[in-house]
Every structure is written in C-alpha cells, then in structure tokens.
Design a protein around this motif. Structure first.
Motif, PDB file in Angstrom:
ATOM      1  N   LYS A  75       0.849  -1.192   0.000  1.00  0.00           N
ATOM      2  CA  LYS A  75       0.000   0.000   0.000  1.00  0.00           C
ATOM      3  C   LYS A  75       0.883   1.240   0.000  1.00  0.00           C
ATOM      4  O   LYS A  75       1.914   1.264   0.667  1.00  0.00           O
ATOM      5  CB  LYS A  75      -0.822   0.022   1.289  1.00  0.00           C
ATOM      6  N   SER A  76       0.473   2.238  -0.747  1.00  0.00           N
ATOM      7  CA  SER A  76       1.218   3.472  -0.675  1.00  0.00           C
ATOM      8  C   SER A  76       0.309   4.568  -0.146  1.00  0.00           C
ATOM      9  O   SER A  76      -0.914   4.517  -0.318  1.00  0.00           O
ATOM     10  CB  SER A  76       1.795   3.829  -2.038  1.00  0.00           C
ATOM     11  N   TYR A  77       0.889   5.513   0.554  1.00  0.00           N
ATOM     12  CA  TYR A  77       0.111   6.622   1.088  1.00  0.00           C
ATOM     13  C   TYR A  77       0.965   7.882   1.023  1.00  0.00           C
ATOM     14  O   TYR A  77       2.182   7.815   0.805  1.00  0.00           O
ATOM     15  CB  TYR A  77      -0.337   6.317   2.527  1.00  0.00           C
ATOM     16  N   SER A  78       0.303   9.021   1.203  1.00  0.00           N
ATOM     17  CA  SER A  78       1.036  10.281   1.114  1.00  0.00           C
ATOM     18  C   SER A  78       1.544  10.708   2.488  1.00  0.00           C
ATOM     19  O   SER A  78       0.871  10.499   3.488  1.00  0.00           O
ATOM     20  CB  SER A  78       0.135  11.377   0.550  1.00  0.00           C
ATOM     21  N   ARG A  79       2.713  11.296   2.488  1.00  0.00           N
ATOM     22  CA  ARG A  79       3.286  11.775   3.746  1.00  0.00           C
ATOM     23  C   ARG A  79       3.704  13.233   3.548  1.00  0.00           C
ATOM     24  O   ARG A  79       4.206  13.606   2.486  1.00  0.00           O
ATOM     25  CB  ARG A  79       4.505  10.923   4.089  1.00  0.00           C
ATOM     26  N   GLY A  80       3.475  14.044   4.545  1.00  0.00           N
ATOM     27  CA  GLY A  80       3.886  15.446   4.463  1.00  0.00           C
ATOM     28  C   GLY A  80       5.069  15.689   5.375  1.00  0.00           C
ATOM     29  O   GLY A  80       5.073  15.262   6.532  1.00  0.00           O
ATOM     30  N   ILE A  81       6.070  16.362   4.857  1.00  0.00           N
ATOM     31  CA  ILE A  81       7.269  16.650   5.652  1.00  0.00           C
ATOM     32  C   ILE A  81       7.503  18.161   5.635  1.00  0.00           C
ATOM     33  O   ILE A  81       7.553  18.774   4.560  1.00  0.00           O
ATOM     34  CB  ILE A  81       8.491  15.910   5.066  1.00  0.00           C
ATOM     35  N   THR A  82       7.603  18.741   6.811  1.00  0.00           N
ATOM     36  CA  THR A  82       7.867  20.176   6.882  1.00  0.00           C
ATOM     37  C   THR A  82       9.376  20.399   6.892  1.00  0.00           C
ATOM     38  O   THR A  82      10.109  19.737   7.622  1.00  0.00           O
ATOM     39  CB  THR A  82       7.264  20.765   8.176  1.00  0.00           C
ATOM     40  N   VAL A  83       9.798  21.304   6.040  1.00  0.00           N
ATOM     41  CA  VAL A  83      11.231  21.631   5.986  1.00  0.00           C
ATOM     42  C   VAL A  83      11.372  23.105   6.371  1.00  0.00           C
ATOM     43  O   VAL A  83      10.714  23.964   5.769  1.00  0.00           O
ATOM     44  CB  VAL A  83      11.802  21.413   4.558  1.00  0.00           C
ATOM     45  N   ARG A  84      12.208  23.372   7.401  1.00  0.00           N
ATOM     46  CA  ARG A  84      12.425  24.778   7.809  1.00  0.00           C
ATOM     47  C   ARG A  84      13.833  25.208   7.429  1.00  0.00           C
ATOM     48  O   ARG A  84      14.776  24.400   7.487  1.00  0.00           O
ATOM     49  CB  ARG A  84      12.227  24.937   9.320  1.00  0.00           C
ATOM     50  N   PHE A  85      13.951  26.488   7.067  1.00  0.00           N
ATOM     51  CA  PHE A  85      15.241  27.027   6.642  1.00  0.00           C
ATOM     52  C   PHE A  85      15.645  28.158   7.578  1.00  0.00           C
ATOM     53  O   PHE A  85      14.797  28.787   8.216  1.00  0.00           O
ATOM     54  CB  PHE A  85      15.143  27.554   5.202  1.00  0.00           C
ATOM     55  N   ARG A  86      16.956  28.392   7.603  1.00  0.00           N
ATOM     56  CA  ARG A  86      17.423  29.465   8.474  1.00  0.00           C
ATOM     57  C   ARG A  86      17.194  30.825   7.836  1.00  0.00           C
ATOM     58  O   ARG A  86      16.987  31.821   8.500  1.00  0.00           O
ATOM     59  CB  ARG A  86      18.911  29.275   8.801  1.00  0.00           C
ATOM     60  N   GLU A  87      17.241  30.848   6.533  1.00  0.00           N
ATOM     61  CA  GLU A  87      17.011  32.124   5.846  1.00  0.00           C
ATOM     62  C   GLU A  87      16.403  31.869   4.468  1.00  0.00           C
ATOM     63  O   GLU A  87      16.431  30.733   3.975  1.00  0.00           O
ATOM     64  CB  GLU A  87      18.322  32.893   5.726  1.00  0.00           C
ATOM     65  N   GLU A  88      15.931  32.936   3.869  1.00  0.00           N
ATOM     66  CA  GLU A  88      15.233  32.806   2.595  1.00  0.00           C
ATOM     67  C   GLU A  88      16.143  32.246   1.508  1.00  0.00           C
ATOM     68  O   GLU A  88      15.718  31.451   0.663  1.00  0.00           O
ATOM     69  CB  GLU A  88      14.682  34.176   2.166  1.00  0.00           C
ATOM     70  N   GLU A  89      17.396  32.650   1.542  1.00  0.00           N
ATOM     71  CA  GLU A  89      18.345  32.199   0.521  1.00  0.00           C
ATOM     72  C   GLU A  89      18.499  30.668   0.566  1.00  0.00           C
ATOM     73  O   GLU A  89      18.580  29.990  -0.461  1.00  0.00           O
ATOM     74  CB  GLU A  89      19.695  32.901   0.762  1.00  0.00           C
ATOM     75  N   GLU A  90      18.509  30.134   1.806  1.00  0.00           N
ATOM     76  CA  GLU A  90      18.628  28.683   1.972  1.00  0.00           C
ATOM     77  C   GLU A  90      17.402  27.990   1.368  1.00  0.00           C
ATOM     78  O   GLU A  90      17.498  26.959   0.702  1.00  0.00           O
ATOM     79  CB  GLU A  90      18.724  28.362   3.461  1.00  0.00           C
TER      80      GLU A  90
END
Ligand SMILES: C[S@@+](CC[C@H](N)C(=O)[O-])C[C@H]1O[C@@H](n2cnc3c(N)ncnc32)[C@H](O)[C@@H]1O
Length: 542
Positions: free
Chosen positions: A95-110
């Motif tokens: 079975k496959s399902y969707s996963r959400g991963i939050t990615v945070r950056f230190r600055e906009e350029e990153e």
C-alpha cells in the motif's frame, strides 16, 4: 555545500536546512536549540537510478528520511518554511500513502537554494533503469509520465484501484459478455499463444484468455487492482498457473517474451476518453510480435446530427439561476453568460432514443493494428450529412463500436443508440445555437478533438447549413454554430426514464444500422474489415 562527484553528470548534491519534521508524527530530524545547533543535511542523489532526497544528521545513521523525488512535490508555506508531499509504501510494499514533511530554513536564501535543487533533481531524476529483471518496473520517466499530469494519473489509478469500479465494468454484461464470446469463439487465436492483457484490472480478460487455452498471459495493471487480480487469479488455480500479474504501467514494465496477441479494454466515453487507446498502441509497439493479433482490432466513432428540444431546453434552463437580479440582494446576471457557456461545454452522456437522429451517421475508423500513437493526439473529422427531415438540429450525437477480428468469428461490441445499453451510454454535444434544416439540405462541419494532459480531450464542434432551394448557389453558408466541449467534464444524464419502442421505424433503422454506415475513414486499413460486419452479433448475444 555541493559535492560534485566524478563523472560528467553531477551524481550528488548536499545542502543544509534547519529542521525537518514529519507532519503525521511529532518526530523531527533536528531543530536548532539554544545550546547546540545541528542543521540537517539534505542530500540529493541517485539510488539504483532513482532520484532520491535524503535528510540526515549523521550520514552513518539509519534514522533518516528518504524521499523518492518521482512522487514528491514541494510547496512553499512562507519564506523559510516549505512542505514536501511524497508517496511512501508500507513495509510490505502493498500500500502506498502520502506523507507530508515540513522543511524549515534558516534564511530565505537557503529556502531558494533548496527549492531550486529540488526542482532540478526532480526534472533530471529521470534515469534509465539498468538491467531490469523480467516483468518489473523500469525506473525511467515513461511516455505516460511525459504526457499525463501526475494529479490526473493519481486520481485515475486510484479510481481503477477500487473493486466497486471494476465491478461496475464486470456488471456491464453487454461489454463483458461480448469480450467473453469474442475470446471463446476464437480459441484458435489463443490456444498455445502468449497473451498480454493491457490494463488487466481485475484480471477478467486474462482469465478468459487462459480459458481459451493461452500458453501464458501477462496481466499488466498499474493500479492497486493488480493485488486483487493476483488474488482472483490465485483463487482460480487451473487458469492462474498460466497467468502472471505485473504491477506497473504498460509504458514502463518489461516482459520476458513477446506476445502473439494483445487483449485489452481501453475504451472510454466516445472511445477516446481516458487516452488509454494510446497505451494500447504503445503495448502493440513494445510487446506484440509482427502481425500479432489485437482484441479489439479496430474502433469506430459514429456521428450524426440530432434534434432534441427537451435536452436543449434543459441545458439552457440550467443557467436561468444566474438571471436572478435579487438573490439575497445580489444581482447574479453578470455571470449568466459564463454559466450558459459552462453548461453548453459539457457533453451529455445518456442513452437516447435513436429517433432523435436526423441524418445517417458517418464514421471515423481507428485501426489499432496500424494507427500511430501520435495520431491520437489530435483527431480531425470533417462532417457532411444530408438532413432527413424539416427540423431543428441541436448538435452532434456520437457513439462507438469495436471489432474483434478473430480468425473464426468477427464480433462487434457496439454502444449504438437503440442497441442494448452499456455503461458507456452515448454522447451528445449540444450547440448553444440550433440550426434549421429542410429535408435533403446539406449539413457540413468539423469535429476536432485535441488530447489534453488530464487524460481526455477538448472537443471543437462546428455545424453549418448551406442555403437551399432556388438561388442557393449565391447563398453560401446560411447558418453556423460552434462550441467547445471538455470530454473530461460530461453531464451524466442517466436519471431520465428511457422508454424505447422495441420496434424502431424504418428511418431509425436506416440511420443507425452499422451495416448502412458510410465509412468516412481516414484510415484505409479499416475499410476491409468493414466489408463484412454481418457478424455483428450484439443482438444475437443478448
Ligand atoms: C477500462 S479498465 C479494464 C479492466 C479490465 N481489463 C476489464 O476489462 O475489466 C482499464 C484498466 O487499465 C488500467 N490501465 C490504464 N492505463 C494503464 C497503463 N498505462 N498501464 C497499466 N494499466 C493501465 C486501469 O488501471 C484499469 O484497471
């Protein structure tokens, strides 16, 4: 940090991000803290030829997140936060399902650098799959992915992954019964032969082919239905031992041997909806031996102008809602024209009385054994009819049939009005401006169907009526009406009671009898097969 590895192509790229956390759980790989700051490494690389994104802190650790870029999308939440939605399989890979991963950056350029790398790796992460074992999925981006929007494909295969929708097709006894008859009556084409079932669904056609004596059947199915097909086939062991289910797209899987015959049910509304005919053609080019057989062999789209005042008024009336000038104090009329346009852009799917047809039908043939896949991207049919009555024409009625050109018996599966109803019903394109015709008057026009990325077609219809009677030569075109339709968004109008007289009058018989249809083929190869549709035994069958 970018790591360029030996070789001409960059094989790996590393960036850092502040924090990565799983939306569905509280787990996170890292976050900055006041005492120690340990950013997360995001590594893009190829793993067995598949573009992959891996988040980790310690490259030796197993506690990392791996994302298959082929099935992932990245969305910006704000300047320093994004969300990555990806598909994951459970440990059994069932079975496959969707996963959400939050990615945070230190600055906009990153954030910008990460988005750019993501897009580039996703685009370039289409790699040639190396040494594939037989019957498994190739990892390269396929023809299917190139032309079909991922969101459309996801919904499409989700739909077909459900038993209730397969059951709906199985319970169309006109359809399934005709397939069964076509296979069983043409045993000679199956006995001792290798068969590929293109888009096997529940596996029913594979089981029919095995019943007809096939040596081996490869049942290719992309949706989760493949698992059910395995179960059904395992439960019919005497047939099942000669069937292999292969889960994957026809455009991507590899098979261990060529097929002598292909069997498939790739027909959608108006034959071409869902764009699965292209998959059938691709299967022919990839898997079929030269001069191998195809069941079905060809399809025809039949078209005739119709007159149906009730249908016309029904559609026009739908937009009346928008003529209210005081809807809770709001004037809705500015949207009336748009609403009218929207309602008339929906082709109507229902089973209509064939007596609404006002001229003999013409046909467009698609010979599956010779048509090129690209020929189906754009289908252009010039229209020319002679009106049989003094009447108002409201548009073009369409239906289709397919031929199983067996060595023993030629069988037709028809969706014609007046014939036993199938789950495809018929289709009508209603024009916003009806046309008046007199008996014997010529109706010309064009049906132009252009494939789109959401597995369907945009239909452009024009009908025109020339001057008629004395002085007609000077008159030219008298009336013309055009409309654009989206085949993907039909109006299903099946709730109407369908009371058909059992005995059709002579005119009706003349208008729809497939033997009388004048083939206006753009594909010469089809005409031979059309010579003798006398085996058209749908009526016999029911
Ligand atoms: C109309 S259903 C027919 C199912 C079955 N053959 C039958 O006759 O009952 C078409 C099936 O083909 C599958 N299919 C469509 N496109 C495909 C592709 N490109 N590769 C593999 N399977 C595909 C769908 O998931 C669906 O189950």
């Amino acid at each position: 940090m970018e790591v360029a590895v030996a070789g001409q192509k960059q094989k790996q790229q590393e960036l850092t991000v502040a924090c990565v956390s799983n939306l569905s759980s509280s787990s996170s790989i890292s976050s900055s803290s006041s005492s120690s700051y340990s950013p997360v490494t995001a590594r893009f690389n190829f793993n067995s030829g598949v573009a992959e994104l891996r988040f980790f802190q310690d490259s030796e650790s197993n506690e990392d997140l791996r994302i298959d870029l082929r099935t992932s999308q990245l969305f910006k939440l704000n300047s320093v936060e994004s969300i990555c939605v990806c598909e994951v399989s459970d440990t059994t890979k069932e079975k496959s399902y969707s996963r959400g991963i939050t990615v945070r950056f230190r600055e906009e350029e990153e954030s910008r650098a990460f988005h750019s790398a993501f897009d580039q790796w996703k685009k370039e992460g289409v790699v040639q799959g190396s040494c594939l074992p037989n019957g498994t999925l190739s990892v390269g981006k396929s023809k299917f992915d190139d032309k079909i929007e991922a969101s459309s494909a996801k919904m499409y295969f989700h739909y077909y992954g459900q038993l209730l929708h397969q059951q709906n097709m199985l319970q169309d006894y006109v359809r399934t019964g005709t397939y069964y008859a076509a296979v069983i009556e043409n045993r000679a084409d199956f006995v001792g032969r290798v068969v590929v079932d293109v888009g096997a669904g529940s596996g029913i056609l594979s089981l029919f082919a095995a019943q007809a004596g096939a040596k081996h059947v490869y049942a290719v199915e992309a949706s989760e239905m493949a698992e059910y097909a395995r179960k059904l086939i395992a439960g019919n062991p005497s047939l099942g031992q000669r069937i292999t289910v292969i889960k994957g797209k026809v455009e991507e899987v590899e098979l261990p041997e060529k097929a002598d015959i292909l069997i498939s049910e790739p027909m959608g509304t108006l034959l071409i909806n869902e764009r699965m005919l292209e998959t059938y053609i691709i299967a022919r080019d990839r898997f079929l031996v030269p001069n191998g057989k195809m069941f079905p062999t060809l399809g025809r789209i039949h078209m005739a102008p119709f007159s149906d005042e009730y249908l016309y008024v029904e559609i026009a009336n739908k937009a009346l809602f928008w003529q209210q000038q005081n809807y809770y104090g709001v004037d809705l009329t500015p949207l009336h024209d748009s609403a009218c346009k929207a309602y008339f852009s929906q082709p109507v799917v229902d089973a209509f009385d064939p007596r609404v047809l006002v001229a003999p039908a013409i046909s467009h043939v698609i010979n599956f054994t010779s048509t090129k896949e690209e020929d189906l991207y754009e289908i252009d049919v010039p229209l020319k009819f002679t009106a049989a009555a003094n009447i108002r024409i409201h548009g073009l009625a369409c239906w289709f049939d397919v031929l199983f050109n067996g060595s023993t018996v030629q069988r037709w599966l028809t969706t014609a009005p007046g014939a036993p109803t199938t789950h495809w019903y018929q289709l009508r394109c209603v024009l916003p401006q009806p046309l008046y015709v007199m008996p014997g008057q010529e109706i010309t026009g064009r049906l132009h169907m252009v494939a789109h990325h959401a597995q369907s077609y945009t239909i452009y219809l024009t009908l025109a009526v020339k001057s008629w009677g004395p002085g007609a030569e000077q008159g030219g075109v008298l009336q013309q009406s055009s409309c654009k339709f989206d085949l993907k968004e039909p109006y299903y109008r099946m709730s109407q009671p369908q009371a058909y007289p059992l005995a059709q009058d002579q005119l009706t018989h003349h208008l729809i009898n497939t033997q009388d249809i004048q083939i206006q083929s753009q594909d010469d190869d089809g005409s031979d097969l059309m010579q003798n549709p006398s085996q058209n035994s749908d009526a016999e069958f029911h």
